[in-house]
Enzyme design. Structure first.
Site, mmCIF file in Angstrom:
data_model
loop_
_atom_site.group_PDB
_atom_site.id
_atom_site.type_symbol
_atom_site.label_atom_id
_atom_site.label_comp_id
_atom_site.label_asym_id
_atom_site.label_seq_id
_atom_site.Cartn_x
_atom_site.Cartn_y
_atom_site.Cartn_z
ATOM 1 N N ASP A 116 -54.955 -28.484 -28.807
ATOM 2 C CA ASP A 116 -53.554 -28.133 -28.577
ATOM 3 C C ASP A 116 -53.162 -28.563 -27.169
ATOM 4 O O ASP A 116 -53.876 -28.273 -26.202
ATOM 5 C CB ASP A 116 -53.352 -26.628 -28.749
ATOM 6 C CG ASP A 116 -51.880 -26.253 -28.834
ATOM 7 O OD1 ASP A 116 -51.061 -27.124 -29.174
ATOM 8 O OD2 ASP A 116 -51.550 -25.084 -28.586
ATOM 9 N N HIS B 203 -40.867 -26.568 -21.107
ATOM 10 C CA HIS B 203 -41.687 -25.386 -21.387
ATOM 11 C C HIS B 203 -42.571 -25.052 -20.190
ATOM 12 O O HIS B 203 -42.651 -23.886 -19.765
ATOM 13 C CB HIS B 203 -42.540 -25.651 -22.626
ATOM 14 C CG HIS B 203 -43.534 -24.577 -22.938
ATOM 15 N ND1 HIS B 203 -43.167 -23.298 -23.316
ATOM 16 C CD2 HIS B 203 -44.901 -24.589 -22.927
ATOM 17 C CE1 HIS B 203 -44.257 -22.577 -23.523
ATOM 18 N NE2 HIS B 203 -45.320 -23.324 -23.295
ATOM 19 N N GLU C 154 -45.275 -20.230 -30.869
ATOM 20 C CA GLU C 154 -45.007 -21.493 -30.197
ATOM 21 C C GLU C 154 -44.651 -22.510 -31.268
ATOM 22 O O GLU C 154 -45.457 -22.802 -32.151
ATOM 23 C CB GLU C 154 -46.210 -21.970 -29.374
ATOM 24 C CG GLU C 154 -46.463 -21.100 -28.163
ATOM 25 C CD GLU C 154 -47.523 -21.650 -27.214
ATOM 26 O OE1 GLU C 154 -47.551 -21.221 -26.055
ATOM 27 O OE2 GLU C 154 -48.320 -22.498 -27.654
ATOM 28 N N GLU D 218 -44.251 -26.022 -32.578
ATOM 29 C CA GLU D 218 -44.885 -27.278 -32.195
ATOM 30 C C GLU D 218 -44.841 -28.285 -33.345
ATOM 31 O O GLU D 218 -44.498 -27.947 -34.480
ATOM 32 C CB GLU D 218 -46.345 -27.028 -31.792
ATOM 33 C CG GLU D 218 -46.517 -25.938 -30.744
ATOM 34 C CD GLU D 218 -47.940 -25.842 -30.201
ATOM 35 O OE1 GLU D 218 -48.720 -26.797 -30.405
ATOM 36 O OE2 GLU D 218 -48.265 -24.816 -29.579
ATOM 37 N N ASP E 262 -48.145 -21.993 -33.286
ATOM 38 C CA ASP E 262 -49.344 -21.563 -32.562
ATOM 39 C C ASP E 262 -49.126 -20.134 -32.086
ATOM 40 O O ASP E 262 -48.664 -19.889 -30.976
ATOM 41 C CB ASP E 262 -49.606 -22.508 -31.384
ATOM 42 C CG ASP E 262 -50.869 -22.150 -30.634
ATOM 43 O OD1 ASP E 262 -51.791 -21.596 -31.253
ATOM 44 O OD2 ASP E 262 -50.930 -22.437 -29.416
ATOM 45 N N ARG F 208 -49.750 -12.919 -25.826
ATOM 46 C CA ARG F 208 -49.524 -13.209 -24.404
ATOM 47 C C ARG F 208 -50.237 -12.227 -23.478
ATOM 48 O O ARG F 208 -50.674 -12.619 -22.384
ATOM 49 C CB ARG F 208 -48.025 -13.200 -24.111
ATOM 50 C CG ARG F 208 -47.230 -14.242 -24.859
ATOM 51 C CD ARG F 208 -47.678 -15.649 -24.547
ATOM 52 N NE ARG F 208 -46.801 -16.631 -25.162
ATOM 53 C CZ ARG F 208 -47.030 -17.941 -25.180
ATOM 54 N NH1 ARG F 208 -48.131 -18.423 -24.619
ATOM 55 N NH2 ARG F 208 -46.186 -18.764 -25.759
ATOM 56 N N GLN G 286 -53.885 -13.221 -23.539
ATOM 57 C CA GLN G 286 -53.982 -14.515 -22.864
ATOM 58 C C GLN G 286 -53.868 -14.367 -21.346
ATOM 59 O O GLN G 286 -54.609 -14.998 -20.586
ATOM 60 C CB GLN G 286 -52.887 -15.443 -23.380
ATOM 61 C CG GLN G 286 -52.893 -16.840 -22.771
ATOM 62 C CD GLN G 286 -51.731 -17.691 -23.272
ATOM 63 O OE1 GLN G 286 -50.926 -17.258 -24.095
ATOM 64 N NE2 GLN G 286 -51.644 -18.910 -22.778
ATOM 65 N N LYS H 208 -55.339 -17.082 -28.386
ATOM 66 C CA LYS H 208 -54.843 -18.196 -29.197
ATOM 67 C C LYS H 208 -55.638 -18.398 -30.487
ATOM 68 O O LYS H 208 -55.111 -18.943 -31.458
ATOM 69 C CB LYS H 208 -54.928 -19.499 -28.389
ATOM 70 C CG LYS H 208 -54.000 -19.567 -27.193
ATOM 71 C CD LYS H 208 -52.602 -19.946 -27.621
ATOM 72 C CE LYS H 208 -51.749 -20.335 -26.437
ATOM 73 N NZ LYS H 208 -50.418 -20.802 -26.859
ATOM 74 N N THR I 159 -53.473 -20.203 -36.206
ATOM 75 C CA THR I 159 -52.455 -21.224 -35.970
ATOM 76 C C THR I 159 -51.992 -21.704 -37.338
ATOM 77 O O THR I 159 -52.806 -22.185 -38.137
ATOM 78 C CB THR I 159 -53.008 -22.410 -35.157
ATOM 79 O OG1 THR I 159 -53.461 -21.945 -33.883
ATOM 80 C CG2 THR I 159 -51.943 -23.471 -34.955
ATOM 81 N N THR J 59 -45.900 -26.309 -27.129
ATOM 82 C CA THR J 59 -44.564 -25.771 -27.382
ATOM 83 C C THR J 59 -43.489 -26.805 -27.103
ATOM 84 O O THR J 59 -43.482 -27.451 -26.058
ATOM 85 C CB THR J 59 -44.311 -24.536 -26.504
ATOM 86 O OG1 THR J 59 -45.354 -23.595 -26.729
ATOM 87 C CG2 THR J 59 -42.977 -23.900 -26.825
ATOM 88 N N GLU K 141 -40.359 -17.575 -23.469
ATOM 89 C CA GLU K 141 -39.263 -18.238 -22.754
ATOM 90 C C GLU K 141 -37.899 -17.705 -23.188
ATOM 91 O O GLU K 141 -37.019 -17.464 -22.359
ATOM 92 C CB GLU K 141 -39.278 -19.745 -23.033
ATOM 93 C CG GLU K 141 -40.479 -20.504 -22.567
ATOM 94 C CD GLU K 141 -40.452 -21.908 -23.154
ATOM 95 O OE1 GLU K 141 -39.787 -22.774 -22.564
ATOM 96 O OE2 GLU K 141 -41.072 -22.120 -24.214
#
Length: 405
Positions: free
Chosen positions: A120, A127, A192, A194, A226, A230, A233, A246, A250, A337, A351
């Site tokens: 990834d 981003h 995310e 993607e 994905d 947070r 992470q 993560k 996915t 992202t 975001e």
């Protein structure tokens, strides 16, 4: 123009023809299908009546997933695509081929290929800048290496799941705002949006793939979500990067759009400054004009533009192999992202809500910062097709279920 009713005005016209793996209630064996309009063509049944039984291509098309076709290489991919277009446009073949169509509403979709490795990337400047402003408000939003190489991490191929798979909220270590260490379900579960790339033709260990070799090795494109915890992470990622925040899941779309179907969507990629090293240079540098749509419980909350990506898919492939890492059929890599310069173009909820400080109001009046149990996120996308048409990438959808235990 295809003889299939409704296909001409569909996002899945004969100019698209994405590949998937499906089964039906009457035949539970997974097999390759191609979508045309609101129908799925049974490719296994099509080749079973061919005049070349036992040939490598027919054997690949009769397989239970796309991996043998991926391994066959770009010349075979082009020939098969042309033959499928002929079968679906030649009215003389309608009587035979029409018997091999099944409505999309009656099929069960499966993982289209068996993943080998998964990487990834982190390739949207918008981003990266947004995250830098959130996490380092008094510093440079971009790390010193960001404009010199496509930053990425090696993911967990075994937790790539097909669209529609329910996502269990992950648990893990995290640090509270007060600084206490705790364990439990993630409280800041995110997405995310993607775009992912399915690798076909392999390369040898110890060799590298040039950026201009992208179309020789990459078979097609899917949408990706994905999922990201947070809070987990944030506690774990220094100094080695994403791990448990993560690796739990996915999601990818179940329809793989061939690269050839995106030829009309090529657009010049953003200018790169400073100049990149020679191995990242492309003789024809382009991205794809793909517009994503992120829907949260049925409310569209973002429209990220893939054309804005700073690092191209070809550069990502070149960087992924420059150290001699080999490619295998079924290798998969995602763009990272997709975000644009405007607030409504942000491809993650981190975001979009500016780390929870700017909540989003959905159509039903509910207010969200991060995902709650029962939430459903669906990502769709469109891109220009040939002759003024539009193609639609297969959606990727998932619903959050409570943590186990």
């Amino acid at each position: 123009m295809s003889w299939v009713e409704g296909a001409a005005d569909s996002l899945y016209s004969v100019h698209h023809l994405p590949y998937g793996v499906f089964s039906t209630r009457d035949d539970a064996s997974p097999r390759i299908g191609v979508r045309i309009g609101d129908q799925v063509l049974d490719v296994r049944a099509l080749v079973s009546g061919s005049s070349c039984p036992g040939c490598t291509t027919c054997s690949a098309l009769g397989a239970a997933n796309l991996n043998p076709l991926l391994a066959a290489g770009s010349e075979t991919w082009g020939k098969v695509r042309s033959q499928l277009q002929e079968a679906l446009t030649n009215v003389e073949l309608k009587a035979t081929v029409s018997q091999l169509l099944t409505p999309v509403s009656r099929v069960i979709m499966h993982m289209p290929f068996t993943p080998a490795d998964y990487v990834d990337f982190y390739s949207s400047e918008h981003h990266a800048v947004n995250l830098g402003k959130i996490f380092r408000p008094n510093g440079d939003p971009l790390m010193p290496n960001w404009k010199h190489l496509p930053v990425g991490y090696h993911g967990r191929a075994g937790t790539l799941v097909p669209s529609g798979t329910e996502i269990v909220r992950p648990s893990g270590q995290r640090r509270t705002p007060e600084g206490d260490l705790t364990f439990g379900p993630s409280a800041r579960l995110d997405i995310e949006a993607e775009v992912g790339f399915v690798v076909g033709a392999p390369s040898q260990l110890g060799s590298s793939v040039a950026a201009d070799g992208f179309t020789e090795h990459v078979f097609g494109v899917v949408l990706v979500n994905d999922w990201s915890a947070r809070d987990i992470q944030a506690w774990e990622y220094q100094p080695l990067g994403p791990f448990l925040g993560k690796s739990f899941a996915t999601s990818i779309g179940t329809w793989v759009t061939p690269l050839d179907a995106l030829a009309a969507a090529r657009v010049p990629a953003p200018v790169q400054e400073p100049a990149v090293l020679p191995y990242l240079k492309e003789s024809d540098r382009y991205g794809y004009d793909i517009t994503l749509s992120v829907n949260w419980n049925g409310t569209e909350v973002a429209r990220p533009p893939f054309a804005e990506m700073y690092w191209t898919p070809a550069q990502q492939l070149a960087h992924m192999t420059v150290n001699g890492a080999s490619l295998r059929p079924g290798d998969f890599y995602a763009s990272g992202t997709v975000s644009g310069p405007q607030p409504h173009q942000r491809g993650s909820f981190l975001e979009l809500t500016w780390s929870g400080n700017e909540p989003v109001t959905l159509a039903d009046g509910s207010i969200r910062t991060f995902l709650v149990d029962g939430d459903t996120v669906s990502i769709t996308a469109t891109a220009p097709g040939p002759r003024g048409t539009t193609i639609g990438l297969g959606d990727v959808t998932g619903t959050i279920r409570p943590a186990i235990g």
